[in-house]
Scaffold this motif. Structure first.
Motif, PDB file in Angstrom:
ATOM      1  N   HIS A 154       0.818  -1.229  -0.007  1.00 51.67           N
ATOM      2  CA  HIS A 154       0.045  -0.080   0.034  1.00 51.67           C
ATOM      3  C   HIS A 154       0.700   1.571   0.097  1.00 51.67           C
ATOM      4  O   HIS A 154       1.878   1.214   0.514  1.00 51.67           O
ATOM      5  CB  HIS A 154      -0.835  -0.105   1.162  1.00 51.67           C
ATOM      6  CG  HIS A 154      -2.216  -1.091   0.948  1.00 51.67           C
ATOM      7  ND1 HIS A 154      -3.057  -1.108   0.280  1.00 51.67           N
ATOM      8  CD2 HIS A 154      -2.009  -2.399   1.825  1.00 51.67           C
ATOM      9  CE1 HIS A 154      -3.861  -2.022   0.333  1.00 51.67           C
ATOM     10  NE2 HIS A 154      -3.106  -2.802   1.461  1.00 51.67           N
ATOM     11  N   GLU A 169      -4.235   3.703   3.838  1.00 53.80           N
ATOM     12  CA  GLU A 169      -4.679   2.647   2.965  1.00 53.80           C
ATOM     13  C   GLU A 169      -4.615   1.202   3.282  1.00 53.80           C
ATOM     14  O   GLU A 169      -5.705   0.568   3.248  1.00 53.80           O
ATOM     15  CB  GLU A 169      -4.090   2.888   1.482  1.00 53.80           C
ATOM     16  CG  GLU A 169      -4.683   2.009   0.399  1.00 53.80           C
ATOM     17  CD  GLU A 169      -4.222   2.049  -1.073  1.00 53.80           C
ATOM     18  OE1 GLU A 169      -4.580   2.496  -1.918  1.00 53.80           O
ATOM     19  OE2 GLU A 169      -2.647   2.110  -0.986  1.00 53.80           O
ATOM     20  N   LYS A 170      -3.762   1.034   3.862  1.00 47.95           N
ATOM     21  CA  LYS A 170      -3.307  -0.294   4.399  1.00 47.95           C
ATOM     22  C   LYS A 170      -4.615  -0.817   5.556  1.00 47.95           C
ATOM     23  O   LYS A 170      -5.106  -1.639   5.497  1.00 47.95           O
ATOM     24  CB  LYS A 170      -2.022  -0.496   4.939  1.00 47.95           C
ATOM     25  CG  LYS A 170      -1.696  -1.795   5.806  1.00 47.95           C
ATOM     26  CD  LYS A 170      -0.290  -2.112   6.170  1.00 47.95           C
ATOM     27  CE  LYS A 170      -0.141  -3.209   7.197  1.00 47.95           C
ATOM     28  NZ  LYS A 170      -0.117  -2.797   8.543  1.00 47.95           N
ATOM     29  N   TYR A 198      -7.993  -1.104   4.304  1.00 46.87           N
ATOM     30  CA  TYR A 198      -8.056  -2.689   3.473  1.00 46.87           C
ATOM     31  C   TYR A 198      -8.063  -3.691   4.510  1.00 46.87           C
ATOM     32  O   TYR A 198      -8.624  -4.884   4.447  1.00 46.87           O
ATOM     33  CB  TYR A 198      -7.123  -2.712   2.429  1.00 46.87           C
ATOM     34  CG  TYR A 198      -7.585  -1.935   1.123  1.00 46.87           C
ATOM     35  CD1 TYR A 198      -8.885  -2.610   0.348  1.00 46.87           C
ATOM     36  CD2 TYR A 198      -7.441  -0.474   0.899  1.00 46.87           C
ATOM     37  CE1 TYR A 198      -9.213  -1.907  -0.583  1.00 46.87           C
ATOM     38  CE2 TYR A 198      -8.249   0.100  -0.096  1.00 46.87           C
ATOM     39  CZ  TYR A 198      -9.117  -0.631  -0.929  1.00 46.87           C
ATOM     40  OH  TYR A 198      -9.623  -0.055  -2.075  1.00 46.87           O
ATOM     41  N   GLU A 199      -7.435  -3.510   5.669  1.00 43.38           N
ATOM     42  CA  GLU A 199      -7.122  -4.611   6.621  1.00 43.38           C
ATOM     43  C   GLU A 199      -8.650  -4.689   7.529  1.00 43.38           C
ATOM     44  O   GLU A 199      -8.770  -5.801   8.064  1.00 43.38           O
ATOM     45  CB  GLU A 199      -6.267  -3.945   7.797  1.00 43.38           C
ATOM     46  CG  GLU A 199      -5.024  -4.504   7.677  1.00 43.38           C
ATOM     47  CD  GLU A 199      -4.130  -3.764   8.874  1.00 43.38           C
ATOM     48  OE1 GLU A 199      -2.843  -3.865   8.439  1.00 43.38           O
ATOM     49  OE2 GLU A 199      -4.599  -2.905   9.731  1.00 43.38           O
ATOM     50  N   LYS A 242      -9.478   1.677  10.860  1.00 51.81           N
ATOM     51  CA  LYS A 242      -9.910   0.616  11.319  1.00 51.81           C
ATOM     52  C   LYS A 242     -10.298   0.598  13.028  1.00 51.81           C
ATOM     53  O   LYS A 242     -11.073  -0.036  13.386  1.00 51.81           O
ATOM     54  CB  LYS A 242      -8.778  -0.325  11.003  1.00 51.81           C
ATOM     55  CG  LYS A 242      -7.554  -0.105  11.856  1.00 51.81           C
ATOM     56  CD  LYS A 242      -6.546  -1.131  11.441  1.00 51.81           C
ATOM     57  CE  LYS A 242      -5.315  -0.889  12.120  1.00 51.81           C
ATOM     58  NZ  LYS A 242      -4.354  -1.749  12.235  1.00 51.81           N
ATOM     59  N   SER A 274     -15.465  -6.624   2.510  1.00 47.74           N
ATOM     60  CA  SER A 274     -14.343  -6.802   1.528  1.00 47.74           C
ATOM     61  C   SER A 274     -15.092  -6.833   0.252  1.00 47.74           C
ATOM     62  O   SER A 274     -14.369  -6.241  -0.779  1.00 47.74           O
ATOM     63  CB  SER A 274     -14.134  -8.455   1.410  1.00 47.74           C
ATOM     64  OG  SER A 274     -13.311  -8.737   2.569  1.00 47.74           O
ATOM     65  N   LEU A 330     -15.508  -2.923  -0.566  1.00 49.01           N
ATOM     66  CA  LEU A 330     -13.865  -2.326  -0.916  1.00 49.01           C
ATOM     67  C   LEU A 330     -13.709  -2.538  -2.076  1.00 49.01           C
ATOM     68  O   LEU A 330     -13.326  -1.258  -2.654  1.00 49.01           O
ATOM     69  CB  LEU A 330     -13.008  -2.613   0.354  1.00 49.01           C
ATOM     70  CG  LEU A 330     -12.982  -2.462   1.576  1.00 49.01           C
ATOM     71  CD1 LEU A 330     -12.329  -2.975   2.477  1.00 49.01           C
ATOM     72  CD2 LEU A 330     -12.758  -0.784   1.906  1.00 49.01           C
ATOM     73  N   ASN A 331     -13.962  -3.535  -2.669  1.00 54.89           N
ATOM     74  CA  ASN A 331     -13.454  -3.942  -4.210  1.00 54.89           C
ATOM     75  C   ASN A 331     -14.500  -3.281  -4.979  1.00 54.89           C
ATOM     76  O   ASN A 331     -13.972  -2.656  -6.237  1.00 54.89           O
ATOM     77  CB  ASN A 331     -13.496  -5.458  -4.386  1.00 54.89           C
ATOM     78  CG  ASN A 331     -12.227  -6.071  -3.665  1.00 54.89           C
ATOM     79  OD1 ASN A 331     -11.373  -5.409  -3.547  1.00 54.89           O
ATOM     80  ND2 ASN A 331     -12.370  -7.321  -3.166  1.00 54.89           N
ATOM     81  N   GLN A 348     -14.229   0.799  -4.943  1.00 54.87           N
ATOM     82  CA  GLN A 348     -12.823   1.556  -5.212  1.00 54.87           C
ATOM     83  C   GLN A 348     -12.560   2.397  -6.512  1.00 54.87           C
ATOM     84  O   GLN A 348     -12.328   3.539  -6.396  1.00 54.87           O
ATOM     85  CB  GLN A 348     -11.738   0.467  -4.822  1.00 54.87           C
ATOM     86  CG  GLN A 348     -10.311   1.032  -4.583  1.00 54.87           C
ATOM     87  CD  GLN A 348      -9.548   1.507  -5.777  1.00 54.87           C
ATOM     88  OE1 GLN A 348      -9.926   1.188  -6.854  1.00 54.87           O
ATOM     89  NE2 GLN A 348      -8.624   2.743  -5.622  1.00 54.87           N
ATOM     90  N   LEU A 383     -16.909   2.815   5.030  1.00 58.71           N
ATOM     91  CA  LEU A 383     -15.916   2.529   4.086  1.00 58.71           C
ATOM     92  C   LEU A 383     -15.930   3.467   2.708  1.00 58.71           C
ATOM     93  O   LEU A 383     -14.738   4.089   2.728  1.00 58.71           O
ATOM     94  CB  LEU A 383     -16.104   1.105   3.403  1.00 58.71           C
ATOM     95  CG  LEU A 383     -16.142  -0.137   4.466  1.00 58.71           C
ATOM     96  CD1 LEU A 383     -16.470  -1.419   3.939  1.00 58.71           C
ATOM     97  CD2 LEU A 383     -14.752  -0.226   5.195  1.00 58.71           C
ATOM     98  N   LEU A 387     -12.498   6.209   2.090  1.00 65.31           N
ATOM     99  CA  LEU A 387     -12.120   5.747   0.622  1.00 65.31           C
ATOM    100  C   LEU A 387     -11.995   7.325   0.033  1.00 65.31           C
ATOM    101  O   LEU A 387     -11.012   7.769  -0.539  1.00 65.31           O
ATOM    102  CB  LEU A 387     -12.681   4.992   0.017  1.00 65.31           C
ATOM    103  CG  LEU A 387     -12.022   3.521  -0.003  1.00 65.31           C
ATOM    104  CD1 LEU A 387     -12.666   2.484  -0.803  1.00 65.31           C
ATOM    105  CD2 LEU A 387     -10.631   3.244  -0.043  1.00 65.31           C
TER     106      LEU A 387
END
Ligand code: M6R
Length: 365
Positions: free
Chosen positions: A5, A10-11, A14-15, A157, A200, A203-204, A207, A335, A339
């Motif tokens: 990342h 960002e990490k 996504y975590e 997070k 998950s 997020l995908n 984005q 989320l 982002l």
């Protein structure tokens, strides 16, 4: 280590699915689908009310928690930012408990509020990330959020893990107070267990669209965020994230407050981001959106599939999330706002992980 990342933020965004699942396993028995009993020091059944105090993002997760404790446990919640809480001479009594929320566990105002409540003889709970922190040490009951180290100054997070823990606690309180039946508990828990997988997927899904939208957003100087119900604290969180790392001036408002002032600002230069899942408040929020549209305001609509199908208003962008149960909507809708702030800041070239003037842990008042 940022892995692959560009930034810690960002990490950390996504975590979230993996980390929330880990955090949940501390509070939820996946096999039986029920909440594990956690609060020996706090007897939810006997409480008259709960006092919550925190700062920044932790305060906003607490505000979502207030909606949950009141709805699922019929437990009145008194909440304030810690810098006000500690000084406003709150009358407290022993049939109350106090809950402090802090990622670092070292925030000066939150700690001072804790000590005030302790002197008043209240049982103290702490929702913290750092288990060895001062706030954790001074509490009677620790509710760890288990988010792992959060490096980015903008909290991501830790926010969603705080929410997950508060959701579990409010369900536990609802059972203890005889408000929720076992069947209702299991139904809510089922949604919590499904949440990491949905995160998950979301997020995908969003984005690419958010990255594109952020390019447009980065051209504006002011942004208004609106929401109702638990989307109201989320609107404030969206505004906080945006101002912290992109330095765009942003305000979060309860959608119903629009006509009490902020509507005077509406024009084509200030996009209005509306957070509106298709919940009990949807129609009301849409009518606020109409008021924005009628005045030439640009709308960024963050909704779900049902909401997107139900609204015919023209928008600058519509971000469509899957339909989810009300109890997990705040974590899912967090989320896109994370982002959006992240990509806008990246476009503007700011120091995303270390924004100017901010510290990760605020140990002075
Ligand atoms: O460590 P804490 O959770 O007590 O910190 C509270 C706030 O300082 C913190 O949430 C701050 O608002 C973040 N930078 C928000 O992204």
């Amino acid at each position: 280590d940022k892995g692959n990342h560009r930034h810690f933020m960002e990490k950390e965004i996504y975590e979230q699915p993996e980390i929330i699942s880990h955090a949940l396993s501390h509070y939820v028995d996946f096999a039986s689908g029920s909440i594990k009993q956690k609060a020996e020091a706090i007897d939810f059944a006997k409480l008259r009310s709960l006092a919550i105090s925190a700062c920044g993002t932790a305060y906003l997760s607490g505000l979502v928690g207030k909606y949950w404790f009141e709805r699922y446990a019929r437990l009145p919640v008194e909440i304030d930012v810690a810098s006000e809480f500690r000084y406003r001479d709150i009358p407290l009594s022993k049939d109350q408990a106090a809950l402090f929320i802090s990622q670092s566990g070292e925030t000066a105002d939150t700690l001072a509020s804790l000590r005030y409540c302790k002197e008043e003889g209240l049982p103290i709970g702490a929702v913290v990330n750092v288990k060895e922190s001062t706030i954790a040490r001074e509490a009677d009951a620790i509710f760890p959020i288990l988010a792992g180290p959060e490096i980015g100054v903008a909290s991501t997070k830790a926010f969603t893990c705080q929410l997950a823990v508060l959701a579990a606690l409010s369900i536990q309180a609802g059972r203890a107070r005889g408000i929720l039946t076992e069947a209702q508990e299991k139904e809510l828990v089922r949604h919590l267990i499904e949440m990491p997988r949905i995160m998950s997927k979301v997020l995908n899904l969003i984005q690419p669209q958010i990255e594109q939208l952020s390019r447009d957003l980065s051209r504006f100087k002011d942004v208004l965020y609106l929401g109702r119900g638990t989307s109201y604290p989320l609107a404030m969180e969206g505004a906080l994230k945006l101002k912290e790392i992109s330095y765009i001036h942003a305000e979060g408002y309860a959608a119903g407050e629009l006509k009490h002032g902020p509507i005077a600002l509406i024009d084509e230069h200030m996009p209005v981001i509306v957070i509106a899942p298709h919940d009990r408040f949807f129609e009301k929020t849409v009518s606020n959106m109409q008021e924005v549209a009628a005045r030439g305001g640009k709308i960024i609509f963050i909704t779900d599939e049902k909401g997107a199908a139900a609204s015919k208003l023209a928008t600058m962008a519509t971000i469509v999330l899957p339909n989810v149960d009300e109890v997990i909507a705040p974590m899912i809708f967090a989320l896109p706002i994370q982002l959006l702030a992240y990509h806008t800041a990246v476009f503007m070239g700011t120091d995303v992980d270390q924004p100017r003037n901010l510290a990760k842990s605020v140990t002075v008042e």
